[in-house]
Design a protein around this motif. Structure first.
Motif, PDB file in Angstrom:
ATOM      1  N   ALA A  14      -9.056   1.675 -11.915  1.00 51.64           N
ATOM      2  CA  ALA A  14      -8.439   2.415 -13.017  1.00 51.64           C
ATOM      3  C   ALA A  14      -6.933   2.154 -13.090  1.00 51.64           C
ATOM      4  O   ALA A  14      -6.356   2.101 -14.172  1.00 51.64           O
ATOM      5  N   LEU A  15      -6.325   1.985 -11.928  1.00 47.88           N
ATOM      6  CA  LEU A  15      -4.870   1.771 -11.902  1.00 47.88           C
ATOM      7  C   LEU A  15      -4.521   0.284 -11.887  1.00 47.88           C
ATOM      8  O   LEU A  15      -3.341  -0.071 -11.875  1.00 47.88           O
ATOM      9  N   ASP A  16      -5.535  -0.546 -11.843  1.00 51.81           N
ATOM     10  CA  ASP A  16      -5.332  -1.991 -11.836  1.00 51.81           C
ATOM     11  C   ASP A  16      -4.412  -2.408 -10.671  1.00 51.81           C
ATOM     12  O   ASP A  16      -3.438  -3.141 -10.850  1.00 51.81           O
ATOM     13  N   LEU A  17      -4.732  -1.882  -9.479  1.00 49.64           N
ATOM     14  CA  LEU A  17      -3.901  -2.148  -8.304  1.00 49.64           C
ATOM     15  C   LEU A  17      -4.452  -3.309  -7.499  1.00 49.64           C
ATOM     16  O   LEU A  17      -5.647  -3.360  -7.221  1.00 49.64           O
ATOM     17  N   PRO A  18      -3.583  -4.231  -7.081  1.00 51.68           N
ATOM     18  CA  PRO A  18      -4.037  -5.310  -6.196  1.00 51.68           C
ATOM     19  C   PRO A  18      -4.400  -4.758  -4.821  1.00 51.68           C
ATOM     20  O   PRO A  18      -3.952  -3.668  -4.443  1.00 51.68           O
ATOM     21  N   ALA A  19      -5.190  -5.519  -4.070  1.00 55.34           N
ATOM     22  CA  ALA A  19      -5.654  -5.073  -2.751  1.00 55.34           C
ATOM     23  C   ALA A  19      -4.489  -4.838  -1.797  1.00 55.34           C
ATOM     24  O   ALA A  19      -4.598  -4.083  -0.834  1.00 55.34           O
TER      25      ALA A  19
ATOM     26  N   TYR B 154       7.032   0.235 -12.766  1.00 52.51           N
ATOM     27  CA  TYR B 154       8.445   0.179 -12.378  1.00 52.51           C
ATOM     28  C   TYR B 154       8.605  -0.496 -11.017  1.00 52.51           C
ATOM     29  O   TYR B 154       9.406  -1.418 -10.860  1.00 52.51           O
ATOM     30  N   PHE B 155       7.841  -0.038 -10.020  1.00 51.99           N
ATOM     31  CA  PHE B 155       8.017  -0.591  -8.672  1.00 51.99           C
ATOM     32  C   PHE B 155       7.438  -1.995  -8.563  1.00 51.99           C
ATOM     33  O   PHE B 155       7.989  -2.855  -7.886  1.00 51.99           O
ATOM     34  N   GLU B 156       6.326  -2.245  -9.261  1.00 49.23           N
ATOM     35  CA  GLU B 156       5.756  -3.590  -9.269  1.00 49.23           C
ATOM     36  C   GLU B 156       6.749  -4.601  -9.820  1.00 49.23           C
ATOM     37  O   GLU B 156       6.979  -5.656  -9.248  1.00 49.23           O
ATOM     38  N   SER B 157       7.381  -4.247 -10.930  1.00 50.93           N
ATOM     39  CA  SER B 157       8.246  -5.219 -11.597  1.00 50.93           C
ATOM     40  C   SER B 157       9.521  -5.480 -10.800  1.00 50.93           C
ATOM     41  O   SER B 157      10.182  -6.493 -10.990  1.00 50.93           O
ATOM     42  N   ARG B 158       9.862  -4.568  -9.900  1.00 53.87           N
ATOM     43  CA  ARG B 158      11.072  -4.769  -9.089  1.00 53.87           C
ATOM     44  C   ARG B 158      10.760  -5.215  -7.671  1.00 53.87           C
ATOM     45  O   ARG B 158      11.649  -5.264  -6.825  1.00 53.87           O
ATOM     46  N   ASN B 159       9.490  -5.512  -7.400  1.00 57.04           N
ATOM     47  CA  ASN B 159       9.078  -5.922  -6.053  1.00 57.04           C
ATOM     48  C   ASN B 159       9.498  -4.926  -4.982  1.00 57.04           C
ATOM     49  O   ASN B 159       9.889  -5.311  -3.889  1.00 57.04           O
ATOM     50  N   ILE B 160       9.440  -3.671  -5.304  1.00 56.74           N
ATOM     51  CA  ILE B 160       9.695  -2.624  -4.305  1.00 56.74           C
ATOM     52  C   ILE B 160       8.335  -2.225  -3.729  1.00 56.74           C
ATOM     53  O   ILE B 160       7.440  -1.835  -4.485  1.00 56.74           O
ATOM     54  N   PRO B 161       8.147  -2.349  -2.401  1.00 56.75           N
ATOM     55  CA  PRO B 161       6.836  -2.009  -1.828  1.00 56.75           C
ATOM     56  C   PRO B 161       6.494  -0.546  -2.096  1.00 56.75           C
ATOM     57  O   PRO B 161       7.365   0.321  -1.988  1.00 56.75           O
ATOM     58  N   PHE B 162       5.239  -0.295  -2.450  1.00 51.25           N
ATOM     59  CA  PHE B 162       4.845   1.104  -2.679  1.00 51.25           C
ATOM     60  C   PHE B 162       3.412   1.360  -2.237  1.00 51.25           C
ATOM     61  O   PHE B 162       2.605   0.440  -2.119  1.00 51.25           O
ATOM     62  N   VAL B 163       3.152   2.638  -1.978  1.00 53.91           N
ATOM     63  CA  VAL B 163       1.833   3.122  -1.602  1.00 53.91           C
ATOM     64  C   VAL B 163       1.440   4.176  -2.622  1.00 53.91           C
ATOM     65  O   VAL B 163       2.278   4.977  -3.044  1.00 53.91           O
ATOM     66  N   VAL B 164       0.193   4.169  -3.052  1.00 56.94           N
ATOM     67  CA  VAL B 164      -0.303   5.200  -3.972  1.00 56.94           C
ATOM     68  C   VAL B 164      -0.948   6.308  -3.149  1.00 56.94           C
ATOM     69  O   VAL B 164      -1.805   6.044  -2.303  1.00 56.94           O
TER      70      VAL B 164
END
Ligand code: GTP
Ligand code: MG
Lengths: 223, 118
Positions: free
Chosen positions: A154-159, A125-135
């Protein structure tokens, strides 16, 4: 802003961040930990709200689930307020996410490392809307302490997306996590070339709308 | 994942039916969009609206409330509260008390420093 009247310029300023993630990962707990007011909660008892819907195996003490949102507040200085919103955890309330996230500076995606897949929807959801997020990995008892690289894979997160650890039950820990989110938002904003990145959510109150509202008000008063 | 069902589908599918009836089926106000955290209050000397739900919101807003709080206190879905409050704002019955910011570096820096140093 160039178009603001003196009255608008001295109005208090507010901003919002969102605390998100899957079902029962500690969103409500987190908002309560950072909020200076008793958070506004819209929860329902699990018995009626969750019958046959949710996997509460891992959250046995849990008795309530959020059906609309959690709403907390931090007065940072006079005239400057940060609101912290928690999203509802159950998929069937997903239609509310747009109402809650519109105009948000950024988001925290809380993760229970025993149930990593719970957070996929939030990340997408946040990736597709370009909303910055932290896990943020919430410290549940008995949760495996995966290393960061494994989680990232596992989450396929970019650096570019930070992964941090938190404990939503501890106010200081949760506040530090909020600081990490704000630092990431600041970095993201600073890195974007234009001051208003193309795909960020639109400003909530546009000058045009303010003018129209002010005009309507003026017309009514002079009538 | 169905994060964005069509408005019509929401309206047909159960609990949302009656509340969206309050907006005449609209999921947006012509006046524009307000964030759920937006603090609003009754405009000075504004008359109570004729519609019962709008009047109740206007009454509630004799003291400042956010849209989120209005939604909870009036038992309205968030999306419905957003539309009705924006309608009242557009007609001059309610005023927005805070300016919301979603992309202002200076503001984020102040938030960051303020929260870090507490
Ligand atoms: N051990 C541990 N338990 C936690 C932590 N955070 C929350 N919990 C517990 O986990 C359960 C679920 O927390 P909630 O805050 O209700 O989770 P939520 O994400 O708001 O749940 P939904 O809104 O229903 O999706 C509660 O019993 C909390 O006390 C944590 O950091 N560690
Ligand atoms: Mg909750």
């Amino acid at each position: 802003m160039a178009f603001e009247t003196a009255e608008q310029a001295q109005r208090p300023v507010s901003a919002k961040v969102v605390v998100s993630g899957g079902f029962g990962v500690g969103k409500t707990t987190f908002v309560a930990a950072v909020s200076e007011i008793a958070p506004l909660r819209t929860e329902a008892q699990m018995t009626s709200a969750a019958t046959g819907v949710d996997d509460a195996t891992f959250v046995q003490e849990k008795t309530a689930t959020t059906v609309a949102m959690d709403f907390g507040k931090i007065t940072v200085e006079a005239g400057l307020v940060l609101y912290v919103f928690g999203t509802p955890g159950q998929d069937r309330f997903g239609f509310m996410w747009n109402d809650i996230t519109e105009g948000a500076l950024g988001a925290l995606v809380l993760v229970d490392s025993r149930r990593l897949d719970e957070c996929f929807n939030a990340i997408d959801y946040f990736e597709s809307r370009n909303i910055p997020f932290v896990v943020a990995l919430n410290q549940f008892d008995g949760a495996p302490m995966h290393n960061e690289a494994d989680i990232r894979e596992a989450l396929d997160l970019p650096a570019s997306v930070p992964i941090v650890r938190t404990d939503a039950r501890q106010s200081q820990y949760a506040t530090d996590t909020l600081v990490q989110l704000l630092a990431h938002i600041l970095e993201t904003l600073a890195a974007s070339a234009s001051p208003v990145p193309a795909q960020r959510p639109a400003p909530v109150v546009t000058t045009d709308m303010r003018d129209r509202a002010a005009n309507a008000l003026a017309a009514e008063r002079s009538a | 994942m169905g994060f964005e069902p069509e408005a019509e589908q929401l309206i047909e599918d159960g609990p949302m039916a009656r509340p969206y009836f309050l907006t005449g089926g609209r999921t947006r106000s012509d006046a524009g969009e307000l964030a759920v955290e937006a603090m609003v209050a009754a405009a000075p000397d504004s008359a109570p609206p004729a519609d019962a739900e709008l009047r109740a919101i206007h009454e509630l807003c004799q003291t400042p409330n956010s849209i989120a709080e209005i939604s909870a206190k009036r038992s309205l879905p968030l999306g419905v509260a957003r539309v009705l409050v924006a309608d009242l704002w557009g007609s001059g019955s309610l005023e927005v008390l805070e300016t919301t910011r979603s992309d202002d570096i200076a503001i984020v820096r102040r938030l960051l420093d303020g929260i870090r140093n507490r």
